[in-house]
Write an enzyme that holds these catalytic residues in place. Sequence first.
Site, PDB file in Angstrom:
ATOM      1  N   TYR A  94      -0.638   3.138   5.455  1.00  0.00           N
ATOM      2  CA  TYR A  94      -0.641   1.922   6.281  1.00  0.00           C
ATOM      3  C   TYR A  94      -0.428   0.717   5.372  1.00  0.00           C
ATOM      4  CZ  TYR A  94      -3.036   4.892   9.762  1.00  0.00           C
ATOM      5  OH  TYR A  94      -3.405   5.887  10.635  1.00  0.00           O
ATOM      6  N   SER A  95       0.700   0.077   5.514  1.00  0.00           N
ATOM      7  CA  SER A  95       1.074  -1.085   4.696  1.00  0.00           C
ATOM      8  C   SER A  95       0.943  -0.790   3.212  1.00  0.00           C
ATOM      9  CB  SER A  95       0.232  -2.312   5.054  1.00  0.00           C
ATOM     10  OG  SER A  95       0.589  -2.838   6.284  1.00  0.00           O
TER      11      SER A  95
END
Length: 125
Positions: A94-95
């Site tokens: 995630y990111s």
Amino acid sequence: MNDNKDEIKGGEELKVPTTRLGKTGLQVSRLCLGCMTFGSPKWYQWVLEEESSLPIIKRAIELGNSWLFSKSEYLYLTTLLLKGINFFDTADAYSNGESERILGRVLKKLEVRRSDVVIGKFIQG
């Protein structure tokens, strides 16, 4: 919310429903806050940076009961909007890991002890 006759007024103590996590013995909230939305908009446009993520995480941990709801709404909301979410889902993907860093910093700012939360982590490999 509803004009039904059986109502529960805000301010009454409501306990978050918990469940045992597998065979670990850990008690986690039945509602898990997914953290994929927290990170850097460079990853995806809809991702929120830390400043915008903080109030969401804080609300999940400290969610109050300032509503007036019927019994049927209460039964529904007990699985959605109760005080004390302690289970968070995040992943290094995630990111590019920024979601995990934001969650850690926000929990620290809110003075949440690491031993009071369960963070599910998926490691991309």
